[in-house]
Design an enzyme around this catalytic site. Structure first.
Site, PDB file in Angstrom:
ATOM      1  N   ASP A  38       0.831  -1.207   0.000  1.00 31.90           N
ATOM      2  CA  ASP A  38       0.000   0.000   0.000  1.00 31.90           C
ATOM      3  C   ASP A  38       0.870   1.263   0.000  1.00 31.90           C
ATOM      4  OD1 ASP A  38      -2.345   1.398  -0.007  1.00 31.90           O
ATOM      5  OD2 ASP A  38      -2.776   1.135   2.121  1.00 31.90           O
ATOM      6  N   GLY A  41       0.185   5.562  -4.232  1.00 34.68           N
ATOM      7  CA  GLY A  41      -0.399   6.865  -4.561  1.00 34.68           C
ATOM      8  C   GLY A  41       0.146   7.955  -3.649  1.00 34.68           C
ATOM      9  N   ASN A  86     -10.723  -2.889  -6.533  1.00 34.44           N
ATOM     10  CA  ASN A  86      -9.909  -1.854  -7.192  1.00 34.44           C
ATOM     11  C   ASN A  86     -10.468  -1.401  -8.549  1.00 34.44           C
ATOM     12  OD1 ASN A  86      -6.677  -3.014  -5.914  1.00 34.44           O
ATOM     13  ND2 ASN A  86      -8.004  -1.377  -5.184  1.00 34.44           N
ATOM     14  N   ARG A 206       1.898  -4.982   6.024  1.00 36.63           N
ATOM     15  CA  ARG A 206       1.172  -3.938   5.288  1.00 36.63           C
ATOM     16  C   ARG A 206       1.957  -2.644   5.407  1.00 36.63           C
ATOM     17  NH1 ARG A 206      -5.107  -2.769   4.316  1.00 36.63           N
ATOM     18  NH2 ARG A 206      -4.817  -0.912   3.068  1.00 36.63           N
ATOM     19  N   LEU A 213      -7.018  -5.646   6.960  1.00 38.83           N
ATOM     20  CA  LEU A 213      -6.717  -6.763   6.056  1.00 38.83           C
ATOM     21  C   LEU A 213      -7.252  -6.519   4.640  1.00 38.83           C
ATOM     22  CD1 LEU A 213      -5.214  -9.395   6.281  1.00 38.83           C
ATOM     23  CD2 LEU A 213      -7.259 -10.468   7.207  1.00 38.83           C
TER      24      LEU A 213
HETATM   25  C1  FPP Z   1      -1.911   0.205  -3.376  1.00 41.17           C
HETATM   26  O1  FPP Z   1      -1.445   1.527  -3.323  1.00 41.17           O
HETATM   27  C2  FPP Z   1      -1.351  -0.456  -4.525  1.00 41.17           C
HETATM   28  C3  FPP Z   1      -2.065  -1.028  -5.534  1.00 41.17           C
HETATM   29  C4  FPP Z   1      -3.541  -1.045  -5.583  1.00 41.17           C
HETATM   30  C5  FPP Z   1      -1.395  -1.623  -6.680  1.00 41.17           C
HETATM   31  C6  FPP Z   1      -0.198  -2.468  -6.332  1.00 41.17           C
HETATM   32  C7  FPP Z   1       0.583  -2.632  -7.533  1.00 41.17           C
HETATM   33  C8  FPP Z   1       1.911  -2.592  -7.591  1.00 41.17           C
HETATM   34  C9  FPP Z   1       2.801  -2.477  -6.437  1.00 41.17           C
HETATM   35  C10 FPP Z   1       2.497  -2.686  -8.932  1.00 41.17           C
HETATM   36  C11 FPP Z   1       3.278  -3.919  -9.123  1.00 41.17           C
HETATM   37  C12 FPP Z   1       2.554  -5.174  -9.185  1.00 41.17           C
HETATM   38  C13 FPP Z   1       2.850  -6.157 -10.047  1.00 41.17           C
HETATM   39  C14 FPP Z   1       2.315  -7.488  -9.805  1.00 41.17           C
HETATM   40  C15 FPP Z   1       3.670  -5.951 -11.242  1.00 41.17           C
HETATM   41  P1  FPP Z   1      -2.497   2.715  -3.512  1.00 41.17           P
HETATM   42  O2  FPP Z   1      -2.550   3.044  -4.955  1.00 41.17           O
HETATM   43  O3  FPP Z   1      -3.793   2.328  -2.896  1.00 41.17           O
HETATM   44  O4  FPP Z   1      -1.789   3.862  -2.716  1.00 41.17           O
HETATM   45  P2  FPP Z   1      -2.527   4.954  -1.812  1.00 41.17           P
HETATM   46  O5  FPP Z   1      -3.261   4.191  -0.730  1.00 41.17           O
HETATM   47  O6  FPP Z   1      -1.394   5.769  -1.286  1.00 41.17           O
HETATM   48  O7  FPP Z   1      -3.445   5.714  -2.714  1.00 41.17           O
END
Ligand code: FPP
Length: 264
Positions: A38, A41, A86, A206, A213
């Site tokens: 996580d 962003g 998502n 996490r 979770l």
């Molecule tokens: C959560 O951060 C992350 C995701 C929903 C995507 C995870 C994907 C990757 C790490 C890319 C690599 C994966 C592979 C398998 C190539 P968020 O976008 O929710 O961040 P935030 O909570 O700060 O907005």
């Protein structure tokens, strides 16, 4: 991949550079580590970049952590790449993530295979695009006989959805007369999960501060230890991963019983 992660270093020499792994008690290592990656962003926002740049940076972290887990001898690493929820994100971000997964498979597959990684995907793979489904199946097929770390990527995955699919599959067997309801036990359910063949999750990590979770591995994490960090996923380092493993080694796991000293 290993070479790319550690720059120009000879991959053969990588283990001699990992003195920060020394604190690990190998007898108390988790067999299965699950990671909620996580904060991509938030990391991007902090850098004044688009959210998508955070996901690109997140791929680099993923490569380092897979390499570290494999070097240390972790049996299974499961990462949460895309949840069934998502899809609610803006179309452009979802599209970017799907392209990133495709690019990752395209670029990393060969080296992962050479490193004996056994890749496996969790979730409703049939909900992904036709091309991505093909890549996923080819990747699994290519590495199915490998004996190294089992690397599970949860994509279009939800723990509740996985349990619903398991219930449907069991119900079909009952309807066909292959199974009586009384014969259903924990192992019947486990055999129907996407993680079939993996040990239970010992440790959930996490990143980025939230402590929940989020519909990840609801069954498998029943007795998992949790480890949270404020670090955003793109900044998460192998050193911090090892810190989580070392702390795991000090946890008193009782699985509902008493510890060796007969205490709660
Ligand atoms: C959560 O951060 C992350 C995701 C929903 C995507 C995870 C994907 C990757 C790490 C890319 C690599 C994966 C592979 C398998 C190539 P968020 O976008 O929710 O961040 P935030 O909570 O700060 O907005």
């Amino acid at each position: 991949m290993w070479k790319k992660i550690f720059g120009n270093k000879d991959p053969e020499k990588v283990p001699s550079d990992t003195s920060w792994m020394d604190g690990i008690d190998r007898a108390r290592l988790p067999r299965h580590v699950a990671v909620i990656m996580d904060g991509n962003g938030r990391w991007a926002k902090g850098q004044g970049l688009m959210r998508t740049a955070g996901h690109t940076a997140g791929v680099k972290t993923l490569k380092r952590i897979l390499k570290t887990a494999s070097d240390i001898g972790i049996e299974a690493l499961t990462v949460y790449a895309f949840s069934t929820e998502n899809w609610k994100r803006p179309h452009a971000e979802v599209d970017f993530l799907m392209k990133l997964f495709a690019e990752y498979l395209d670029k990393e597959l060969q080296e992962m295979n050479e490193e004996n990684v056994r890749i496996h995907f969790l979730g409703r793979i049939d909900g992904l695009s036709g091309n991505l489904q093909k890549q996923v199946r080819e990747a699994e097929e290519l590495m199915k006989a490998n004996t190294g770390i089992r690397f599970n990527i949860a994509a279009n995955y939800g723990g509740q959805d996985e349990l619903v699919r398991a219930a449907q599959s069991i119900a079909r067997r009952v309807l066909r007369g292959e199974l009586s309801p009384e014969a259903i036990d924990e192992s019947t359910v486990e055999d129907c999960l996407d993680t079939c063949g993996c040990p239970p999750v010992d440790l959930v990590i996490r990143t980025s501060g939230d402590m929940r979770l989020s519909n990840f591995l609801l069954w498998q994490a029943a007795y998992a230890e949790f480890w949270f960090t404020e670090t955003n996923w793109p900044d998460f380092t192998p050193e911090e991963f090892v810190k989580a493993l070392v702390e795991f080694g000090h946890r008193d796991r009782r699985f509902g019983g008493l510890n060796d000293a007969g205490e709660r």
